[in-house]
Design an enzyme around this catalytic site. Structure first.
Site, PDB file in Angstrom:
ATOM      1  N   THR A   1      16.768   4.808  -3.528  1.00 27.96           N
ATOM      2  CA  THR A   1      17.571   3.582  -3.549  1.00 27.96           C
ATOM      3  C   THR A   1      18.995   3.881  -3.999  1.00 27.96           C
ATOM      4  OG1 THR A   1      15.612   2.241  -3.961  1.00 27.96           O
ATOM      5  CG2 THR A   1      17.720   1.290  -4.622  1.00 27.96           C
TER       6      THR A   1
ATOM      7  N   ASN B   1       9.374   3.361   7.064  1.00 24.74           N
ATOM      8  CA  ASN B   1       8.359   3.385   6.015  1.00 24.74           C
ATOM      9  C   ASN B   1       7.144   2.512   6.321  1.00 24.74           C
ATOM     10  OD1 ASN B   1      10.840   1.697   5.525  1.00 24.74           O
ATOM     11  ND2 ASN B   1       9.438   0.651   4.134  1.00 24.74           N
TER      12      ASN B   1
ATOM     13  N   GLN C   1      11.361   8.888   3.891  1.00 22.71           N
ATOM     14  CA  GLN C   1       9.986   9.078   4.381  1.00 22.71           C
ATOM     15  C   GLN C   1       9.852  10.318   5.265  1.00 22.71           C
ATOM     16  OE1 GLN C   1       7.367   7.488   3.393  1.00 22.71           O
ATOM     17  NE2 GLN C   1       8.196   5.656   2.427  1.00 22.71           N
TER      18      GLN C   1
ATOM     19  N   SER D   1      13.921  11.263  -1.766  1.00 23.41           N
ATOM     20  CA  SER D   1      13.341  10.837  -3.040  1.00 23.41           C
ATOM     21  C   SER D   1      12.155  11.717  -3.415  1.00 23.41           C
ATOM     22  CB  SER D   1      12.884   9.378  -2.901  1.00 23.41           C
ATOM     23  OG  SER D   1      12.278   8.931  -4.077  1.00 23.41           O
ATOM     24  N   GLY D   2      12.018  12.001  -4.719  1.00 24.19           N
ATOM     25  CA  GLY D   2      10.999  12.937  -5.184  1.00 24.19           C
ATOM     26  C   GLY D   2       9.564  12.424  -5.143  1.00 24.19           C
ATOM     27  N   HIS D   3       9.383  11.096  -5.388  1.00 27.46           N
ATOM     28  CA  HIS D   3       7.992  10.637  -5.572  1.00 27.46           C
ATOM     29  C   HIS D   3       7.236  10.453  -4.264  1.00 27.46           C
ATOM     30  CE1 HIS D   3       8.306   6.131  -4.879  1.00 27.46           C
ATOM     31  NE2 HIS D   3       9.585   6.441  -4.959  1.00 27.46           N
TER      32      HIS D   3
ATOM     33  N   THR E   1      23.947  12.141 -17.889  1.00 24.91           N
ATOM     34  CA  THR E   1      23.292  13.417 -18.140  1.00 24.91           C
ATOM     35  C   THR E   1      22.168  13.627 -17.129  1.00 24.91           C
ATOM     36  OG1 THR E   1      23.814  13.217 -20.470  1.00 24.91           O
ATOM     37  CG2 THR E   1      22.048  14.762 -19.898  1.00 24.91           C
TER      38      THR E   1
ATOM     39  N   CYS F   1       7.218  -2.665  -1.004  1.00 21.10           N
ATOM     40  CA  CYS F   1       8.331  -3.496  -1.468  1.00 21.10           C
ATOM     41  C   CYS F   1       8.217  -4.921  -0.954  1.00 21.10           C
ATOM     42  CB  CYS F   1       9.664  -2.938  -0.985  1.00 21.10           C
ATOM     43  SG  CYS F   1       9.910  -1.244  -1.417  1.00 21.10           S
TER      44      CYS F   1
HETATM   45  N1  PLP Z   1      14.040   4.384   1.870  1.00 19.78           N
HETATM   46  C1  PLP Z   1      12.798   4.372   2.384  1.00 19.78           C
HETATM   47  C2  PLP Z   1      12.622   4.543   3.854  1.00 19.78           C
HETATM   48  C3  PLP Z   1      11.701   4.195   1.547  1.00 19.78           C
HETATM   49  O1  PLP Z   1      10.472   4.169   2.059  1.00 19.78           O
HETATM   50  C4  PLP Z   1      11.922   4.040   0.152  1.00 19.78           C
HETATM   51  C5  PLP Z   1      10.765   3.809  -0.764  1.00 19.78           C
HETATM   52  O2  PLP Z   1       9.733   3.353  -0.372  1.00 19.78           O
HETATM   53  C6  PLP Z   1      13.232   4.081  -0.336  1.00 19.78           C
HETATM   54  C7  PLP Z   1      14.265   4.252   0.554  1.00 19.78           C
HETATM   55  C8  PLP Z   1      13.524   3.950  -1.796  1.00 19.78           C
HETATM   56  O3  PLP Z   1      13.188   5.109  -2.489  1.00 19.78           O
HETATM   57  P1  PLP Z   1      12.970   5.068  -4.075  1.00 19.78           P
HETATM   58  O4  PLP Z   1      11.622   4.462  -4.302  1.00 19.78           O
HETATM   59  O5  PLP Z   1      13.061   6.478  -4.513  1.00 19.78           O
HETATM   60  O6  PLP Z   1      14.075   4.221  -4.614  1.00 19.78           O
END
Ligand code: PLP
Length: 381
Positions: free
Chosen positions: A76, A155, A185, A205-207, A243, A328
């Site tokens: 994000t 996503n 994704q 994104s890491g997760h 930091t 989301c």
């Molecule tokens: N963009 C896409 C296509 C995503 O699927 C997601 C999270 O589901 C994000 C952005 C946001 O990533 P984060 O959860 O690391 O903020």
């Protein structure tokens, strides 16, 4: 939590289970190498070395230089930094921004902000398969376009967008546009390089790849300078003050080190997804919403006549975890499926099944059986 070993987790696009290597790396950073990378003494330098190693590992995957990678707190933040930064930087050159109607909310909501500031935002609808047509893209990218933002993988349905075609068109019409790609994704799943994608800015994104939450990065092509979102101590070469979260950066590094060969894994995931399609269609109660050419890690389905949330909780009662649309969207009907032209009945009964390298055909069998049971036990909506 012993029950975690008994669950069938099919919600990997929402988040993935952190791998052991990632957890170990986080722990090592918190317990051993906890210095501030900006400190000039040895503890700081050791932390800095760790951060540099992860930056290099990302750069190696994208075939770019480590200096083009900036750590952020999440996908994000990467998307916000890219869009606000690119639009504000180019504001004197025009107002037109081109994107798609199926972007993640972290892009769409940021575009709304830019619209409120006076930018003109064009959102391209997808075709039924979830993909924006190259003709529509070509028509939308005009010589006065200052920014194009297009996700690589959607996503909700896994649709792969023609990002490289956007680059071609920008060049063809001589637009001053920067090209941003939300690859959250896609990174770590679909093999791509920064150059082949053609984007100036890439978010990840890491997760989503078995790393921790709270860590992401933004690729910024050499020569592109954006105004930062966060100002302060000038960390990340003035692009992102604050930091550095060394434990989470290390956790991302652990996840990267644990990634399998992406092309081999993609073949395995395609086999698993194709098995799931056959098995689920064989039940007679499931309709498939993802197109066959979508990224196989994500499969969007519907069980017409039954509401998504009701199905989700029924599956949960059997320790099977999926998502209704995207995590989301929390209960709202999917704007992605709507944009693809699906009818209400299909949208209201949609589920997102998303895989990772740990899922098995037996788990798909359990899912199929549970969905059949759901249609026998639940009352039709
Ligand atoms: N963009 C896409 C296509 C995503 O699927 C997601 C999270 O589901 C994000 C952005 C946001 O990533 P984060 O959860 O690391 O903020």
């Amino acid at each position: 939590m012993a029950f975690l070993n008994e669950i069938i987790y099919l919600d990997n696009s929402a988040t993935t289970r952190p791998c052991a290597r990632s957890v170990e790396a986080v722990t090592r950073s918190l317990t051993e190498n906890w210095g501030n990378p900006s400190s000039l003494h040895r503890l700081g330098m050791e932390a800095e070395l760790d951060v540099t190693a992860v930056r290099e590992a990302i750069a190696k995957r994208l075939h770019c230089t480590p200096a083009e990678i900036y750590f952020t707190a999440c996908g994000t933040e990467s998307n916000n930094t890219a869009l606000l930064g690119a639009a504000h930087k180019n504001r004197k050159r025009g107002k037109r921004i081109v994107s798609t109607a199926v972007e993640h909310p972290s892009v769409l909501e940021t575009l709304k902000r830019l619209e409120a500031e006076g930018f003109e935002v064009v959102l391209l609808p997808p075709e039924k398969n979830g993909v924006v047509s190259v003709d529509a893209l070509n028509a939308a990218i005009t010589p006065d376009t200052i920014l194009v933002s297009m996700m690589l993988v959607n996503n909700e349905n896994g649709a792969i967008q023609p990002v490289a075609d956007a680059r071609k068109r920008i060049k063809q019409v001589g637009a001053p546009a920067l090209l941003h790609c939300d690859a959250v994704q896609a990174f770590g799943k679909l093999p791509f390089t920064a150059e082949k994608l053609g984007a100036d800015l890439i978010s990840a994104s890491g997760h989503k790849i078995h790393g921790p939450k709270g860590i992401g990065f933004l690729y910024v092509k050499k020569g592109v300078v954006l105004p930062p979102l966060l100002t302060g101590g000038g960390q990340e070469r003035n692009m992102r003050s604050g930091t550095e979260s060394t434990p989470l950066i290390m956790g991302l590094g652990g996840a990267l080190a644990d990634l399998p060969d992406l092309a081999t894994q993609l073949t395995k995931m395609t086999e698993l997804r194709d098995y799931a399609v056959r098995r689920l269609q064989g039940t007679g109660v499931v309709e498939i919403n993802s197109a066959p050419e979508s990224l196989p890690y994500i499969l969007n389905i519907s069980v017409p006549g039954y509401r998504s949330e009701t199905l989700l909780h029924f599956l949960e009662s059997r320790n099977i975890f999926v998502s209704s649309g995207s995590a989301c969207a929390k209960g709202e009907g999917s704007y992605v499926l709507k944009a693809c032209g699906f009818d209400r009945r299909r949208i209201d009964s949609a589920l997102r099944i998303s895989f990772c390298r740990d899922n098995t055909a037996e788990e798909i069998d359990r899912l199929a059986e549970a969905l059949v049971a759901a249609t026998q036990k639940l009352r039709k909506a």
